[in-house]
Design a protein around this motif. Structure first.
Motif, PDB file in Angstrom:
ATOM      1  N   ARG A   1      -8.682  -4.455 -10.894  1.00 52.81           N
ATOM      2  CA  ARG A   1      -8.439  -5.961 -11.220  1.00 52.81           C
ATOM      3  C   ARG A   1      -6.620  -6.034 -10.688  1.00 52.81           C
ATOM      4  NH1 ARG A   1     -10.465  -5.409 -16.655  1.00 52.81           N
ATOM      5  NH2 ARG A   1      -9.047  -4.478 -17.194  1.00 52.81           N
ATOM      6  N   LEU A   2      -6.449  -4.150 -11.201  1.00 54.36           N
ATOM      7  CA  LEU A   2      -3.989  -4.220 -10.260  1.00 54.36           C
ATOM      8  C   LEU A   2      -4.381  -4.022  -9.166  1.00 54.36           C
ATOM      9  CD1 LEU A   2      -4.203  -0.740 -12.806  1.00 54.36           C
ATOM     10  CD2 LEU A   2      -2.732  -3.120 -12.905  1.00 54.36           C
ATOM     11  N   ASN A   3      -5.728  -3.662  -8.637  1.00 50.42           N
ATOM     12  CA  ASN A   3      -5.280  -4.738  -6.911  1.00 50.42           C
ATOM     13  C   ASN A   3      -6.366  -5.729  -6.545  1.00 50.42           C
ATOM     14  OD1 ASN A   3      -6.325  -2.064  -4.476  1.00 50.42           O
ATOM     15  ND2 ASN A   3      -6.818  -1.218  -6.691  1.00 50.42           N
TER      16      ASN A   3
ATOM     17  N   THR B   1       1.548   0.339  -9.476  1.00 54.88           N
ATOM     18  CA  THR B   1       2.220   1.440  -9.830  1.00 54.88           C
ATOM     19  C   THR B   1       3.432   1.863 -11.231  1.00 54.88           C
ATOM     20  OG1 THR B   1       4.272   0.242  -9.342  1.00 54.88           O
ATOM     21  CG2 THR B   1       3.212   1.366  -7.245  1.00 54.88           C
ATOM     22  N   GLY B   2       4.050   0.875 -11.951  1.00 57.75           N
ATOM     23  CA  GLY B   2       3.300   0.903 -13.243  1.00 57.75           C
ATOM     24  C   GLY B   2       2.710   2.141 -14.459  1.00 57.75           C
ATOM     25  N   THR B   3       1.780   0.895 -14.487  1.00 60.10           N
ATOM     26  CA  THR B   3       0.144   1.682 -15.344  1.00 60.10           C
ATOM     27  C   THR B   3       0.074   3.229 -14.091  1.00 60.10           C
ATOM     28  OG1 THR B   3      -0.668  -0.204 -14.920  1.00 60.10           O
ATOM     29  CG2 THR B   3      -2.643   1.156 -15.059  1.00 60.10           C
ATOM     30  N   ILE B   4      -0.109   3.808 -13.173  1.00 60.75           N
ATOM     31  CA  ILE B   4      -0.811   4.815 -12.075  1.00 60.75           C
ATOM     32  C   ILE B   4       0.572   6.230 -13.119  1.00 60.75           C
ATOM     33  CG2 ILE B   4      -0.122   6.120 -10.786  1.00 60.75           C
ATOM     34  CD1 ILE B   4      -1.693   3.490  -9.225  1.00 60.75           C
TER      35      ILE B   4
ATOM     36  N   LEU C   1       0.600  -1.428   0.217  1.00 62.58           N
ATOM     37  CA  LEU C   1      -0.144   0.271  -0.337  1.00 62.58           C
ATOM     38  C   LEU C   1       1.142   1.685   0.115  1.00 62.58           C
ATOM     39  CD1 LEU C   1      -3.019  -1.328   1.958  1.00 62.58           C
ATOM     40  CD2 LEU C   1      -3.006  -0.761  -0.143  1.00 62.58           C
ATOM     41  N   ARG C   2       2.211   1.243   1.006  1.00 62.30           N
ATOM     42  CA  ARG C   2       2.568   2.530   0.870  1.00 62.30           C
ATOM     43  C   ARG C   2       2.869   3.172  -0.534  1.00 62.30           C
ATOM     44  NH1 ARG C   2       7.660   1.433   4.224  1.00 62.30           N
ATOM     45  NH2 ARG C   2       8.282   3.590   4.315  1.00 62.30           N
ATOM     46  N   LYS C   3       3.999   1.605  -1.735  1.00 59.30           N
ATOM     47  CA  LYS C   3       4.598   1.770  -2.792  1.00 59.30           C
ATOM     48  C   LYS C   3       3.499   2.084  -3.827  1.00 59.30           C
ATOM     49  CE  LYS C   3       8.161  -1.268  -2.791  1.00 59.30           C
ATOM     50  NZ  LYS C   3       9.278  -0.531  -2.531  1.00 59.30           N
ATOM     51  N   ILE C   4       1.933   2.066  -3.755  1.00 60.77           N
ATOM     52  CA  ILE C   4       1.034   2.426  -4.111  1.00 60.77           C
ATOM     53  C   ILE C   4       0.345   3.726  -4.027  1.00 60.77           C
ATOM     54  CG2 ILE C   4      -1.363   1.390  -4.706  1.00 60.77           C
ATOM     55  CD1 ILE C   4      -0.879  -1.594  -4.505  1.00 60.77           C
ATOM     56  N   TYR C   5       0.046   4.442  -2.495  1.00 62.38           N
ATOM     57  CA  TYR C   5      -0.395   4.959  -2.228  1.00 62.38           C
ATOM     58  C   TYR C   5       0.895   6.474  -2.535  1.00 62.38           C
ATOM     59  CZ  TYR C   5      -5.039   3.531  -0.733  1.00 62.38           C
ATOM     60  OH  TYR C   5      -5.750   3.475  -0.856  1.00 62.38           O
ATOM     61  N   GLY C   6       2.080   6.193  -2.303  1.00 63.29           N
ATOM     62  CA  GLY C   6       3.156   6.875  -2.450  1.00 63.29           C
ATOM     63  C   GLY C   6       3.181   7.433  -4.878  1.00 63.29           C
ATOM     64  N   THR C   7       2.667   5.640  -4.874  1.00 65.10           N
ATOM     65  CA  THR C   7       2.596   6.765  -6.393  1.00 65.10           C
ATOM     66  C   THR C   7       1.719   7.700  -6.781  1.00 65.10           C
ATOM     67  OG1 THR C   7       4.110   4.366  -6.762  1.00 65.10           O
ATOM     68  CG2 THR C   7       3.131   5.480  -8.934  1.00 65.10           C
TER      69      THR C   7
ATOM     70  N   ASP D   1       5.536  -8.246  -8.483  1.00 67.81           N
ATOM     71  CA  ASP D   1       5.242  -8.162  -9.228  1.00 67.81           C
ATOM     72  C   ASP D   1       3.545  -7.146  -9.907  1.00 67.81           C
ATOM     73  OD1 ASP D   1       7.626  -9.586 -10.639  1.00 67.81           O
ATOM     74  OD2 ASP D   1       6.421 -10.892 -10.782  1.00 67.81           O
ATOM     75  N   ALA D   2       3.383  -7.806  -8.665  1.00 67.28           N
ATOM     76  CA  ALA D   2       1.572  -7.660  -8.632  1.00 67.28           C
ATOM     77  C   ALA D   2       2.389  -5.531  -8.523  1.00 67.28           C
ATOM     78  CB  ALA D   2       0.703  -8.281  -7.951  1.00 67.28           C
ATOM     79  N   VAL D   3       2.357  -5.431  -7.725  1.00 75.85           N
ATOM     80  CA  VAL D   3       2.646  -3.553  -6.931  1.00 75.85           C
ATOM     81  C   VAL D   3       3.451  -2.845  -8.403  1.00 75.85           C
ATOM     82  CG1 VAL D   3       3.797  -2.188  -5.065  1.00 75.85           C
ATOM     83  CG2 VAL D   3       3.105  -4.351  -4.610  1.00 75.85           C
ATOM     84  N   GLN D   4       4.426  -3.435  -9.106  1.00 82.30           N
ATOM     85  CA  GLN D   4       4.922  -2.918  -9.941  1.00 82.30           C
ATOM     86  C   GLN D   4       4.058  -2.632 -11.300  1.00 82.30           C
ATOM     87  OE1 GLN D   4       8.668  -4.975 -10.013  1.00 82.30           O
ATOM     88  NE2 GLN D   4       9.391  -2.302 -10.559  1.00 82.30           N
TER      89      GLN D   4
END
Ligand code: HEM
Length: 225
Positions: free
Chosen positions: A212-214, A122-125, A61-67, A116-119
């Motif tokens: 889907r990413l979630n 975050t890559g999409t965002i 979550l930190r990585k996702i919300y950070g991005t 991989d899932a987080v990347q």
């Protein structure tokens, strides 16, 4: 001989402007049902999540919300993004506190699947932020309205089942009226839906993709014991 068409009694055509918030809700209803039923989410609700998996959840979550929050801030003057730029909903600071509290060593060895899932998320965002920032609205919707709704249920269950005295700031806000915030958020989405050039179906498709990413992240977390 040409027939004359009588037009004087034809009522004016109704111009119905679709509501973005309603379209988002309807178009993601199935995706929401699926996310709600994800086995990791169920494990959170039933108190079956291990501490290790919860720490990896916070890490993700930190990585996702950070991005997401960097992208929203960089694009806060965008015509669409500005409407949902609400820093009082931002979760990065809360997640940093939670992460520190749950995992003082700050070391996490995320599994390859989770990485991989987080990347992918975050890559999409990041890509959207650089190419079509207006679509960030879809990603903000899925996370922030989700946090205000089901997120509150998850928070209560985590507190009840296994948090002990550890920090749960992720589920807490500096404002009191969560329902009023949800109403405001939907009103802002509806405002976006009336702006020139808006493509409602494209935003809805992006929101489905965000779900889907979630789910990919939840699926990776469900493998962690
Ligand atoms: C514990 C599992 C979950 C429960 C019990 C739950 C429950 C709910 C409920 C009751 C609402 C309606 C709130 C309202 O209209 O006031 C809602 C809305 C929403 N949830 Fe969930 N949810 C869960 C998981 C998730 C997840 C995992 C996500 C996304 C990652 C999510 C995203 C959303 C979104 C975006 C909305 C807004 C729908 C709308 O447009 O009205 N939810 N959720």
């Amino acid at each position: 001989m040409q027939t004359q068409i009588e037009t004087t009694n034809v009522p004016p055509r109704l111009h119905i402007v679709p509501s973005l918030s309603t379209e988002l809700r309807h178009s993601t209803a199935k995706a929401h049902q699926s996310a709600e039923g994800a086995s990791f989410i169920k494990s959170l609700l039933l108190g079956r999540c291990t501490e290790n998996a919860y720490i990896q959840y916070l890490w993700a979550l930190r990585k996702i919300y950070g991005t997401l929050e960097r992208a929203l801030t960089e694009n806060k003057n965008d015509m669409y993004v500005s409407r949902v730029y609400l820093p009082e909903l931002f979760r990065s600071d809360a997640l940093n506190s939670d992460f520190q509290s749950w995992n003082p060593s700050a070391e996490v060895e995320a599994t390859q699947l989770l990485n991989d899932a987080v990347q992918a998320y975050t890559g999409t965002i990041q890509n959207i932020s650089e190419t079509k920032p207006g679509l960030l609205v879809a990603h903000a919707y899925v996370r922030y309205l989700g946090d205000l709704a089901g997120g509150q249920t998850v928070g209560k269950q985590v507190a009840r089942h296994f948090a002990g005295d550890k920090s749960l700031e992720f589920y807490q806000y500096d404002f009191e009226d969560i329902d009023a915030m949800k109403t405001l958020y939907r009103a802002r989405l509806d405002e976006i839906g009336t702006l020139p050039g808006v493509n409602i179906s494209e935003i809805c498709t992006e929101a489905q993709s965000a779900f889907r990413l979630n789910e990919n992240v939840f699926s990776a977390l469900s493998e962690i014991s």
